[in-house]
Design a protein around this motif. Sequence first.
Motif, PDB file in Angstrom:
ATOM      1  N   ALA A  23      -5.271   5.956   0.623  1.00 34.00           N
ATOM      2  CA  ALA A  23      -4.237   6.335  -0.275  1.00 34.00           C
ATOM      3  C   ALA A  23      -2.818   5.814   0.209  1.00 34.00           C
ATOM      4  CB  ALA A  23      -4.019   7.687  -0.656  1.00 34.00           C
ATOM      5  N   TRP A  24      -2.678   5.947   1.587  1.00 34.86           N
ATOM      6  CA  TRP A  24      -1.572   5.446   2.320  1.00 34.86           C
ATOM      7  C   TRP A  24      -1.389   3.882   2.107  1.00 34.86           C
ATOM      8  CZ3 TRP A  24      -0.553   2.098   6.204  1.00 34.86           C
ATOM      9  CH2 TRP A  24       0.804   2.227   6.849  1.00 34.86           C
ATOM     10  N   ASN A  28       1.449   2.030   0.410  1.00 35.14           N
ATOM     11  CA  ASN A  28       2.140   1.121   1.219  1.00 35.14           C
ATOM     12  C   ASN A  28       2.216  -0.339   0.693  1.00 35.14           C
ATOM     13  OD1 ASN A  28       3.883   0.716   3.710  1.00 35.14           O
ATOM     14  ND2 ASN A  28       1.968  -0.208   4.664  1.00 35.14           N
ATOM     15  N   ALA A  29       1.173  -0.588  -0.315  1.00 37.90           N
ATOM     16  CA  ALA A  29       1.192  -1.943  -0.940  1.00 37.90           C
ATOM     17  C   ALA A  29       1.923  -1.992  -2.126  1.00 37.90           C
ATOM     18  CB  ALA A  29      -0.367  -2.240  -1.075  1.00 37.90           C
ATOM     19  N   GLY A  80       5.912   6.978  -2.749  1.00 40.19           N
ATOM     20  CA  GLY A  80       4.915   6.496  -3.730  1.00 40.19           C
ATOM     21  C   GLY A  80       3.659   7.258  -3.649  1.00 40.19           C
ATOM     22  N   LEU A  81       3.219   8.100  -2.914  1.00 41.49           N
ATOM     23  CA  LEU A  81       2.303   8.969  -2.819  1.00 41.49           C
ATOM     24  C   LEU A  81       2.231  10.321  -3.011  1.00 41.49           C
ATOM     25  CD1 LEU A  81      -0.995   9.170  -1.977  1.00 41.49           C
ATOM     26  CD2 LEU A  81      -0.242   9.294   0.397  1.00 41.49           C
ATOM     27  N   ASP A  82       1.615  10.863  -4.198  1.00 52.01           N
ATOM     28  CA  ASP A  82       1.635  12.293  -4.680  1.00 52.01           C
ATOM     29  C   ASP A  82       0.266  12.746  -4.485  1.00 52.01           C
ATOM     30  OD1 ASP A  82       4.230  12.176  -5.381  1.00 52.01           O
ATOM     31  OD2 ASP A  82       3.725  11.907  -7.620  1.00 52.01           O
ATOM     32  N   GLY A 254       8.905  -9.301   2.484  1.00 52.25           N
ATOM     33  CA  GLY A 254       8.630  -8.688   3.608  1.00 52.25           C
ATOM     34  C   GLY A 254       7.333  -7.837   3.960  1.00 52.25           C
ATOM     35  N   GLN A 255       6.921  -7.257   2.574  1.00 59.66           N
ATOM     36  CA  GLN A 255       5.497  -6.639   2.539  1.00 59.66           C
ATOM     37  C   GLN A 255       4.633  -7.418   2.784  1.00 59.66           C
ATOM     38  OE1 GLN A 255       6.050  -4.178  -1.239  1.00 59.66           O
ATOM     39  NE2 GLN A 255       5.445  -2.677   0.197  1.00 59.66           N
ATOM     40  N   ARG A 256       3.344  -6.883   3.347  1.00 63.67           N
ATOM     41  CA  ARG A 256       2.202  -7.641   3.858  1.00 63.67           C
ATOM     42  C   ARG A 256       1.249  -8.182   2.809  1.00 63.67           C
ATOM     43  NH1 ARG A 256       0.469  -2.271   5.838  1.00 63.67           N
ATOM     44  NH2 ARG A 256      -0.901  -1.616   4.333  1.00 63.67           N
TER      45      ARG A 256
END
Length: 274
Positions: A23-24, A28-29, A80-82, A254-256
């Motif tokens: 979920a993380w 994160n994506a 972004g995570l509930d 900048g995101q992977r």
Amino acid sequence: MASIAIYNPKGGVGKTTFAVNLAWESANAGNRTLLWDLDGQADSSAILVDSEKQSRLDAAKLMHGTADIHLHILPSKIVGLDVLVPEEEMRRTDNLFVYLAQQQRLTRLFLTFKQRYDRIIIDCPPGFSDTARKLLPVADLIIVPVIPAPLAIRGLERVRTFVTQKRGRHAPLLPVYSMVDRRRTLHKVGLSDHPDWPVVPMSSAIEQMTCRLLPVGAIAPDAAAAQVFRKLWTGIDLKLRQMRLARKVNMDTGQRRLDTTSQLGSFVGLARIR
């Protein structure tokens, strides 16, 4: 847009670790992500949600129409995570899922969640409970954490048999070796039986999750376990897009962006098993 169940009927195989970290990785994506915590121990909720915010589900009120399940979706510590927190008693959770299935409301509930979220990660309770029996047939993908030991492998076969009986063929399954200690002879033998399965090692970084109440990717992003979950999630996400269950999220500069060829190859091969 896509629901992913983390499940093995055998307990103690790392389901919550997988649910929290996948979920993380999803959030994160850049995905709007919901983690549905269905385990009465509420370990996923304890890690991700501040304790003073938690308000447990009341299955009886939901069945009688005097409560709104969406009010129990709480923001986590991760942007972004509930998290949808669980009912305390597994028996009442089972009753709720039987009721939702009988009223043909379970599919509609998933549709409302999918309108709000890009990815839904479900932390399933162990055992072949009514919750699992109603949930697995409607999940889009099933991730099965497996300790390299005969009884844990047996759990995987029970999952495959069950979903095959309910759907005519099994849903796409991804077995992942969990809590692996390569110093143990039994683990080494198990790994040799399925060398193409992803492997999550036993890790001090994972153990720190329960102390620091954060996913391993946030605690130690360069640790071996964090890298495995990173590649694993990206392979899962690519598989979802191949199945037309999800679309690619536009990521900020900048995101992977990751090479997931090896992880995807394992997943696609397993999904073809009948």
